[in-house]
Each structure stands twice: as C-alpha cells, then as structure tokens.
Design a protein around this motif. Structure first.
Motif, PDB file in Angstrom:
ATOM      1  N   LYS A  43       0.795  -1.236   0.091  1.00 38.25           N
ATOM      2  CA  LYS A  43      -0.017  -0.148   0.114  1.00 38.25           C
ATOM      3  C   LYS A  43       1.124   1.449  -0.121  1.00 38.25           C
ATOM      4  O   LYS A  43       1.667   1.290   0.912  1.00 38.25           O
ATOM      5  CB  LYS A  43      -0.795   0.085   1.254  1.00 38.25           C
ATOM      6  N   ASP A  54      -5.017   2.105  -5.683  1.00 32.15           N
ATOM      7  CA  ASP A  54      -5.901   0.937  -4.921  1.00 32.15           C
ATOM      8  C   ASP A  54      -6.448   1.275  -3.857  1.00 32.15           C
ATOM      9  O   ASP A  54      -6.085   2.269  -3.085  1.00 32.15           O
ATOM     10  CB  ASP A  54      -4.881  -0.323  -4.826  1.00 32.15           C
ATOM     11  N   ASP A  55      -7.434   0.462  -3.227  1.00 34.45           N
ATOM     12  CA  ASP A  55      -7.994   0.708  -1.938  1.00 34.45           C
ATOM     13  C   ASP A  55      -6.957   0.354  -0.913  1.00 34.45           C
ATOM     14  O   ASP A  55      -5.988  -0.388  -1.098  1.00 34.45           O
ATOM     15  CB  ASP A  55      -9.144  -0.155  -1.829  1.00 34.45           C
ATOM     16  N   PRO A  95      -9.347  10.374  -9.101  1.00 36.55           N
ATOM     17  CA  PRO A  95      -9.854   9.246  -8.377  1.00 36.55           C
ATOM     18  C   PRO A  95     -10.238   9.285  -6.709  1.00 36.55           C
ATOM     19  O   PRO A  95      -9.594   8.818  -5.774  1.00 36.55           O
ATOM     20  CB  PRO A  95      -8.304   8.535  -8.238  1.00 36.55           C
ATOM     21  N   ASP A 111     -12.597   8.885  -5.051  1.00 38.56           N
ATOM     22  CA  ASP A 111     -13.159   7.696  -4.367  1.00 38.56           C
ATOM     23  C   ASP A 111     -12.363   7.118  -3.674  1.00 38.56           C
ATOM     24  O   ASP A 111     -12.966   6.084  -2.727  1.00 38.56           O
ATOM     25  CB  ASP A 111     -14.383   7.126  -5.472  1.00 38.56           C
ATOM     26  N   ARG A 112     -11.155   7.000  -4.247  1.00 37.55           N
ATOM     27  CA  ARG A 112     -10.083   6.103  -3.413  1.00 37.55           C
ATOM     28  C   ARG A 112      -9.648   6.728  -2.146  1.00 37.55           C
ATOM     29  O   ARG A 112      -8.681   5.875  -1.480  1.00 37.55           O
ATOM     30  CB  ARG A 112      -9.052   5.607  -4.336  1.00 37.55           C
ATOM     31  N   SER A 172      -9.905   7.824   1.331  1.00 38.92           N
ATOM     32  CA  SER A 172     -10.821   7.603   2.366  1.00 38.92           C
ATOM     33  C   SER A 172     -10.909   8.839   3.210  1.00 38.92           C
ATOM     34  O   SER A 172     -11.939   9.127   4.161  1.00 38.92           O
ATOM     35  CB  SER A 172     -10.575   6.266   3.121  1.00 38.92           C
TER      36      SER A 172
END
Length: 1103
Positions: A775, A798-799, A820, A822-823, A825
């Motif tokens: 990550k 990536d999440d 992006p 929405d990725r 948080s």
C-alpha cells in the motif's frame, strides 16, 4: 549582568574540554612532540579547565545573587570576563585541531578501504585514534590565562577595602527602591473598573466581611519568617522576634476560625517548598483568601487555585486621564498649546502607568513648551527621574528571568532603539547565537516563539545594557572606534569606517541588520579582528566582497549566513553549523562543490544550485553529503545559472558587436562569437549527479528543482529514509521524456509537491509502489501537483493507498479531466486552479473544504454532504451547485452563469461579487462581468431562510443587487461598490459595518447608518474617495464604540461630537475634515489621526 554571556561561553567551553580530555584510548593520531611534552600540554588544559570552572562559578554568582556597585568589583568581573573569553578561544581552537586530525585520519583510513565501504567511515571509527596532542601555541596561551587568574587572586586578596579602612556607606539597591502599601486615596485610582470588579468578585466569593485584612509587600526576597512576622504585626500591632515555628503558632491562634484576606504584593518566589511552608498556619482560618500580584507567570501558576487574572495596559482614555491628573493636580486640564505634545508623550509611554506617572511628575506645573518638547524628544532613561524610578523596577524583572531568557533579552541590544522587531528575524538571531533551548534546528522557530514577547525595541533599559555589556551597534556615517570590550557587533544602515584600539578584544559575532545597504569602507580592517569570530551574518552590505580573502582564517566560525554564494576557500571551516547557499558556475571564480567535503557539522539546511553547470561528477562524490548527519533539509537546484562574472562577460561581448545590429542579429552574433571564442562545456547527466549527492538517512526534508526527470537514482524513495517527511520535486521544460519517481514506499512521508513536469502524460501504479500488494503513501497528508500541462490520466490507485491523505491541491493541469477521489478515504480539502478539463466535482462524503479558481470548464458541483466551506472564483461556465446541508461559509465571485443553487440550511457567512478585495486596489472592477442572477435566486421564497441565518454578509462589486432584506442574525456587513442597492431592511443584530467605496445613494447611506434598526452596532469602518458628508445620529447609534474613517474628500461629520461613548476614533487620510474642532475634550484621547490613508478596509484592524 556584565558576565552573563562570558559565563555561558565558558560553560560551553568547559563541557567541550571535558569531552576532549576523556581518558586516552590506544594511541594519539599523530605527534611530532615527545610523549612527556604531549602529556604536559594535556595537563595544562586540565589546569585551565579547573580555572574555567572557578571563573564560571564566580560569574554566575555575580549574575544571580549580587548587585554590583563598587568599581573594584566591576573591574574584577571585567577581568574575569576577559579570561573567560580567552579560555573559550583556547578550547575552541583545540577542538578544531582535534577535528582536523580526525578528518585526516579518516582520509587515510578511507584510502585503505574498498571503494564500496569508503562512505561508511564516520566519527565512531575515530575512537581508536586516542587524544590529539595540544599545539605549543595553545599550551602557552593556557598557561598565560592560568597565570593571570592567579595574579587576580593575589591582587584582590591584598587590595580589597575592609571595615578597618573606614565606615561603609549603605546604598539602597533595587529591592528597597519601590515598596508598596495598601494606603491609597480612592479618588486617585484611575480606570481598571472592570479589573476591580472582577478581582473583588473572585476574592469575596459570597462573603462581604473579612475580620482581618493584611497587605505585605514581598518583592524578590521571599522569607517565610519575615512574612509571617509582618502579618502578625499587621493583626496585633505588636512586634515579635521569635523563630518561625513559634511565629506560625502565634499566627494560627490569631486567625483560627476567622475570615482572613491576605494581599501579597510583587511576589517573585518560584519555589513550591517555600510557598508550602509559608501557608501552613493559614489553613486554620475559617476562610483565608489570598491575592498574589506578580510579574512572573511561573509564580502565578505556582500559587493559583483558580484561573489567574492578567492585568492589561491602561486604555488610551485612562492613560490620558492619569497623565492629566499627574501634570495638572488641581484643575486637571492641560493648556491648549501643550495638548498635542502631551498626547505624543502619553503615546510614548505605551499605556504603562509607571512611565506615565514618572513623566507626568516631571512636567507638573511646567508651562514652558520647550521643556515639554525636551521630554518628548529625550530618551526616557536620559531623564533623571525616569532613571531613578522606573529602571529599578525593570531591573528587578530582569534579575528574575531564567538565564536563557536573559541571554535572549540582552541580545536585543544589537537592534537600534525603537526598531520594529520582526519575529522571524529575532528568532533567527537567537538561533545563530545558540540561545534557544532545543535539541534540533527545526524546532528553533517553535522554541523562539515562546520567548518572543516584544514587537519593538525601545530606550527602555537598553542604554544601560549596552554600556554594561559587550554589545556595540555600528550605525551612522562617521568613522567609529570599536570599544575595547565589544564582542558582539551589529551593523545597521551605515556608511563608515572602523578603527580598533591596540587593546581591543577579538569580535565574537558580527550581525548585519536593517533594510538599507550598509558599507564599511575599510572592511579589511574590520576582518583583521575576526580571527576568533563565531557568528557572521552578512546581508545588504559590502562585507561579502572582502570576505573571500579572510574566510579561510576564521577557523572557529560556527555560523555563516547572508552571502548570496558561499565564498571559495571555505574548506578549512570544519566547525560550521550554518552554511550559506552554494551556487555553482562555469566560471573559475565560483565555489567548488568538493570544498564541502569536511564540513560535516552543518545543521538545518543546505542549498546547492547551479548543479546543471557541474562538469565533473567526481566533484559531487567528493562533497560527501552522506556524512553530513546533522542535515535536516537538503535543496538541490539543477538550473544552469549564470553568475555575475559570466553576465559581465556577456555584456562585454555585446558591446564588441556592431551597434547597428538589430536585437535579433545581436543575439545571433553573440552566439556565434561565443561558439568561436569559448570552449565547449561538458555537462553531467542529472541522475548521476543526484546519485552522488545521496544524503544521510536521517534527512527530514528534501527539495529538487530544475531536474530533467528522465530517470532517478536508486536511493530516491528508498524506505530506509524513515525520517523523511517532506519532498518537493520540480522538473524543467528541457527534457521531453519525463516520469514520476516511486515515492509511495517512504513510510513517514507527509507532504509531497510535484511540479513543472511538462511532458508527463500519465501517473500510474509505479507512483505508489513497485512491490505487488504494498500500500502506497501510508502517512501522506498533503499532495500537490502543479504545472503539468500534458498530464491527462491518473490511474493505479488501489483501495488502502493514501489512507491519511487529507489535502489534494492541483493547479495548471489543463488536460486532467477526472480524479480518483473515491479512493481517498480521508480526503477533506480539495483545491483546484486552472484545471480546465474538469467539468464536474463528483458527490463526496468526506470533503469539508473546496476551493476552485479559474477552472473554465467546470459546470457542475454535485451535492457535498460534509462540506463546511466552499470558495469559488471566476468559473464562468458554472451553472449548478448541489445541496450542501452542513455548509456554513460560501464565497462565490465572477460566476455569471450560476443559476441553480441547492439547499444550504446551515449557511452563516456569504461573500459574493465580481472582484476580490486585493484586486480592487489594482484594477477597477468590470461590472458587466457580474450578474446578480444567482443572488436573486436566494431572494426567492424557497431559499429566503438561508439569508435569515446569515451572521456575515459581504458584497464585492455587485451591480444589479437592489435589496437587502431583513436579516435577524446578521452580525457583520461588508459593502463594496453596490450602486444599485436601494432598499435596506432591518438588521437588529448588526455589530460591525464595513463600507469601501460603496457607491450608495445619499439617502440609502443615511438609511443604512441612521434609519434602519441596528441597536447593537458597535463598529463602523468607511474607506471612500468620494464621500463629502457623513451624517450620524447619536440616538440611533447608541452602542457605537469604534469609528474608523479614511475618506479623502470628507468635510462634514454631523453628530460626531455627541457620540460620547466612542472609545476609538481613527481618522486616516482625511485632510479636509476639521476633526479637532468637531471633537469635545473628553473624546480627544480616543483619537488616532494620521496623514496616510488606509489602503484596505482591514488596515484599521491591523494597527
């Protein structure tokens, strides 16, 4: 206080010497002397160390416990101070010799190591080399210092006066000059009404009667026996000379079961044990209330059982009243011709009661205007009464400062009198002088901010300090002889020459200050006394021109700051902690990067520019940046800069060309001439240079600019850089194959800025990590991209990537069409500017702040359920803004096609218009660019409740807006250039009104000020070029306390004289307004009149 700096210097030297004289290990590094002479040299230094400890103890005792009055004692301290500095010089020079020998040993060791391990040689490996022999010169100087100290002991033993020589006169010291008492005439108390009310309320706590009331003036001598004795005498009217135990028993018997009020005035004791011992007998009282007054916050924290109460300065009105009563005792009136002078004197006193009373007493019954002018123009401490009455009070405050604060306070003597102090400049000075108590350079600004309590130096106390310490200010335009005892010198706005006496001490620090260019015409003479210099700060002066010839001899220099470029020849200065910028040029006179090799004590920041001019990668290797383990911030600039020598060559070449050539022809000919006359330069690839400049893994911040961004060294982004928290990488337009480095594997990276990568088109997974499943960016908080015009796609997030990212800033990326988001948080702040391909801001659940500037393709902002603040400027295609259920502040400017706005039930602040405030100063607003359609939608029935909730409303250049409805909650209203506003309804809660060239009709202005209902209006500020008459009705402005006007053509202000509650009247740049004729005498003290006008409406609040 004469030896404070010397005592601290010798303390640092003792600590160094103790470390250097640790037991010998295996063998010395190198010695041309015999073993016995080497041992004797070390023994001489140990003797010097013992002498230094005695000197330090004596100087500290004198600073902490003695008020030196006798000339013999002053002479003794001066001689000890001289010895302290001399001993520090010897120790620092020996430390330099030790470090030099260790570096030479490291080079020998490295030459025997493999190339792979050569960079691993460090200080820990030097331990095997043992102690370094003491050079003969230092041995001689150490013996001489010890000998002089012994001579002093003999002299003062036989030549000090004693009681047998006569009767000693007792001179009152600062503890006896100013004692306080509770006897005071009630009528003589001025102001402090709120203070008195608050203090009495805290003291009485529901009880109106105290059986005993005792006042004790404590001062800085807190003795429990003496204080208890004074309390007993106050209660019983009988003296008592018993011991503390008996006194406390007696006091307990007197107050047992009774209510007791005790005032302890002017307390300085910070010891809890003394306070607890004193308070033991007070617990037997039924109720014991203690009021402690102090100038020391630590004391307040020690004794408080409830929140402390801080007394502010007197108000301007009370300051004037106190001065009037002090000067004119009976009639309390100052004659007309002296009023203006008196106001300036009161202003000079800065609302300090003691200073006001002191100067007022000097002018009592004085009618000669010349005497008043003398007092106004004199330095406060040149006046005898001021010196005798106020200086002791300040000296007591100084005596009770901690040592590190005393050092900071005394160093302000380097600034001229009445010099406005900039916080950064002062804290930087304290850092250079090593006064700040912090371990890391990066914390010095934070540490210094805790000490910074001043905004201006004054004559207050500093004349005394300059005369009694080692400070000197070089200013003016006359030749000056530097005082013999000067160690710390500042240079301020001067054009002069300097001379030194034969007995002058070597300077310790030279600091150039001031805004003007300073010139020392004989800089060589100045630098001749700088062999032992520790601090040299050059800025806006000619000293950097002479510096290269002398810099290599300043081997004790720790801090060098100010020259635009580090001078060549700096390589012997291995003790440098602060280093100027390094600028590499292709001419032969520039700094050589290899000179950084042995300068490994650099702390804080290192800036290297012109790396594109580097012709040999070996120079970068020899700089050994990795060995600079104390470095926290590294800046590397790869732009191919030209130095002044190359620019001069270009000018000479241009002059040799035909003057009849066109500019284009001149450029062509110039290039041809250079191609013929000058050699071709070899350039080194950027990635090879950056590979060779690998820093230590402890680096905190790094900035790279002008880099071609085609490839990156292996260490950049390596996880071993675990302390790296901030990176900035900026490219160049010269390389067409650019890419983004992999930085997501840095474990604690918090701030990342990437820009000027003009040819990057895509950011993918490699940005986050090369390792599958890893990550990226686990700690990143702020991410910024700028100046990337070809960037069109961002993928590979990536999440789980960017789990902490809270702020995303993107500017000048005109092809990027989507994000992006929405990725992310945790993303709460989004700032976009000049991103023309972004058409929609998608609905988001985490945004709390969105700022959008000149995104010309944006047409829709969807619903943002968590958004609190929205700022939009110059988005001409924006048509719709969705619902914002939690939005409380909305700023919208130059969005002429916005017609659809969703629900905003929590909105409390609205600013709208066609121009920003700072733009209005430089550019006349273009009214046609703004349409009132959006605002008028808010006037419709479905959204009228939005306006009803507003607390703040601002209109900036809003033609077309005709009505301001009733706004029951509005507290602050700002109006700039609204010529069509016709109707203004009730504003019952309005407190603050700002008008800046409002262009309102006269009847509308009158209605706004006097016609509508605003019973709580407290402050009016008006900045207007055209206004000639300002009608004010006192009965409609019953709460007005502050009136600020800057109106160049204002001539009339009806009703001003009857606004008797005004506490502040600022009249700036109103030459046509006869303000003195309009104001009654009781309002004159609230007046602040200035010739210059306010530039912005906010200027009134800043000053």
């Amino acid at each position: 206080m004469a030896g404070l700096f010397a005592s601290m210097a010798v303390k640092w030297a003792i600590d160094k010497l103790s470390s250097l004289l640790a037991p010998a290990r295996l063998r010395p590094v190198a010695s041309s002397s015999s073993s016995s002479s080497s041992s004797q040299g070390l023994e001489d230094l140990r003797m010097l160390e013992r002498t230094m400890r005695r000197i330090h103890a004596t100087l500290m005792d004198a600073e902490e416990h003695w008020n030196i009055r006798e000339e013999s004692a002053k002479l003794r301290l001066r001689e000890l101070t001289e010895l302290a500095y001399g001993a520090e010089d010897v120790v620092d020079e020996y430390e330099y010799e030790v470090n030099r020998c260790r570096l030479e040993a490291a080079d020998r060791c490295a030459s025997n190591c493999s190339k792979r391990k050569r960079h691993e040689v460090n200080d820990e490996q030097f331990a095997q080399f043992g102690l370094v022999p003491v050079p003969h010169e230092l041995v001689v100087r150490a013996r001489e210092l010890v000998k002089r100290f012994d001579e002093m002991k003999i002299y003062y033993k036989h030549f000090s006066l004693s009681d047998n020589d006569g009767e000693r006169r007792i001179i009152p010291d600062i503890h006896n000059v100013r004692r306080t008492s509770y006897f005071v005439d009630k009528e003589s108390i001025i102001g402090r009404e709120l203070d008195k009310k608050t203090i009495i309320q805290k003291l009485m706590s529901g009880h109106d009667h105290m059986m005993f009331r005792v006042w004790v003036c404590v001062s800085d001598h807190f003795d429990s026996t003496d204080l208890t004795k004074k309390i007993i005498v106050s209660i019983t009217k009988q003296s008592n000379n018993q011991e503390l135990v008996d006194l406390q028993q007696k006091l307990g018997e007197e107050i047992q079961g009774k209510r007791f009020l005790l005032v302890l005035d002017d307390v300085w004791n910070e010891r809890r044990d003394c306070w607890e011992t004193f308070c033991k007998p007070l617990s037997v009282a039924q109720q014991c209330n203690i009021l402690v007054t102090t100038r020391n916050v630590a004391v307040a924290r020690l004794v408080q059982t409830m929140p402390q109460f801080t007394m502010d300065h007197l108000s301007p009105h009370d300051s004037w009243t106190l001065f009037e009563r002090t000067v004119a005792v009976h009639e309390n009136i100052i004659r007309g011709n002296l009023v203006d002078i008196a106001k300036k004197i009161v202003q000079k006193c800065d609302r300090l009661p003691l200073a006001i009373k002191t100067l007022g007493s000097m002018l009592r019954y004085e009618t000669d205007e010349r005497r008043w002018i003398d007092v106004l123009e004199s330095e406060l401490w040149d006046l005898d009464n001021a010196h005798n009455e106020v200086l002791p009070a300040l000296e007591l405050s100084y005596k009770n400062m901690p040592k590190h604060l005393k050092l900071c306070f005394l160093s302000l003597c380097l600034f001229p009198k009445d010099y406005p102090l900039e916080k950064y400049q002062v804290i930087r000075l304290w850092g250079l002088l090593d006064f700040l108590q912090c371990d890391e350079w990066k914390k010095k600004d934070e540490s210094g901010s805790q000490y910074f309590l001043f905004d201006r130096t004054g004559s207050l106390y500093y004349d005394e300090l300059v005369q009694r310490n080692e400070f000197f200010r070089l200013e003016g335009h006359r030749p000056v002889e530097i005082p013999q005892n000067a160690r710390f010198m500042s240079i301020i706005d001067c054009h002069t020459s300097v001379q030194f006496s034969a007995a002058s001490y070597p300077l310790w620090a030279i600091i150039v200050l001031g805004e003007k260019y300073s010139e020392v015409t004989n800089a060589e003479q100045l630098f001749s006394k700088c062999k032992n210099l520790r601090v040299l700060r050059l800025s806006r002066s000619n000293l950097d021109e002479a510096l290269p010839r002398y810099i290599s001899s300043m081997k004790l220099l720790r801090h060098l700051e100010g020259p635009w470029n580090a001078p060549s020849g700096i390589y012997p200065l291995i003790n440098l902690h602060t280093f100027p910028g390094v600028h590499i040029c292709r001419c032969g006179s520039s700094f050589k990067l290899r000179e950084l090799k042995n300068i490994n004590k650099i702390k804080g920041e290192l800036y290297i520019s012109g790396l594109g001019n580097l012709s040999h990668v070996q120079d970068a290797n020899e700089a050994q940046v990795r060995n600079k383990v104390h470095l926290h911030f590294l800046q590397l600039d790869f732009e191919e800069e030209k130095c002044k020598h190359m620019l001069q060559q270009d000018c000479l070449l241009t002059e040799q060309l035909d003057v009849n050539f066109t500019p284009k022809e001149v450029r062509y000919e110039n290039l041809q001439y250079q191609d013929i006359q000058q050699p071709k330069y070899v350039t080194v690839p950027h990635n090879l240079i950056l590979e060779s400049l690998r820093p230590h893994e402890g680096l905190r911040r790094m900035a790279i600019s002008g880099y071609n961004c085609q490839s990156y060294p292996s260490w950049l982004g390596d996880a071993s850089f675990s302390k790296l928290i901030d990176i900035a990488i900026y490219g160049t337009d010269k390389g067409r194959q650019q890419c983004i480095p992999t930085l997501g594997e840095l474990p604690f990276l918090k701030y990342l800025r990437i820009g000027r990568m003009f040819y990057v088109e895509h950011i993918g997974r490699d940005f986050c990590s090369h390792i599958p499943g890893n990550k990226g960016f686990p700690s990143l908080i702020t991410l910024e991209f700028s100046d990337m015009p070809q960037w069109s796609r961002w993928s590979g997030v990536d999440d789980g990537d960017f789990p902490c990212l809270s702020s995303l800033i993107i500017s000048d990326c005109n092809r990027l069409s989507s994000l992006p988001t929405d990725r992310f948080s945790s993303l709460s702040n989004l700032k976009l500017s000049y991103c023309n391909a972004i058409s929609i801001i998608p609905a988001g659940g985490t945004f709390t702040y969105i700022q959008i500037l000149r995104c010309y393709g944006l047409h829709t902002i969807l619903t943002q359920p968590s958004l609190l603040k929205l700022w939009i400027y110059d988005c001409p295609e924006l048509r719709a803004v969705g619902s914002m259920p939690k939005l409380n502040k909305l700023d919208i400017y130059k969005c002429r096609n916005l017609t659809s706005v969703g629900s905003m039930p929590e909105l409390t602040t609205l600013n709208t218009g066609s121009n920003l405030e700072h733009e209005m100063w430089y550019n006349e607003p273009q009214f046609p660019d703004y349409s009132s359609i959006w605002y008028n939608t808010l006037m419709d029935i479905p959204t009228i409740s939005v306006l009803h909730n507003l607390n703040e409303l601002g209109f900036l250049c809003c033609p077309g807006i005709t009505e301001l409805p009733t706004l029951p909650s509005l507290l602050k209203l700002q109006i700039w250039k609204c010529p069509d506003l016709r109707v203004i309804c009730s504003l019952p809660s309005l407190i603050t009104l700002y008008l800046w060239d409002p262009l309102l009709k006269d009847e509308v202005l009158y209605s706004l000020l006097n016609g509508i209902d605003h019973p709580q209006l407290n402050r009016i500020s008006i900045l207007c070029k055209t206004m000639t008459n300002l009608p004010l009705q006192p009965q409609r402005l019953s709460s007005l306390k502050k009136l600020r006007l800057s109106c160049a053509n204002l001539q009339y202000c009806d009703g001003l004289a009857d606004l008797t509650l005004l506490e502040e009247i600022k009249i700036w740049g109103c030459p046509k307004l006869p303000i003195h004729c309009l104001l009654p005498r009781q309002l004159q003290s609230a007046l602040d009149i200035r010739d210059e006008r306010a530039r912005y409406i906010g200027d009134f609040d800043k000053q």
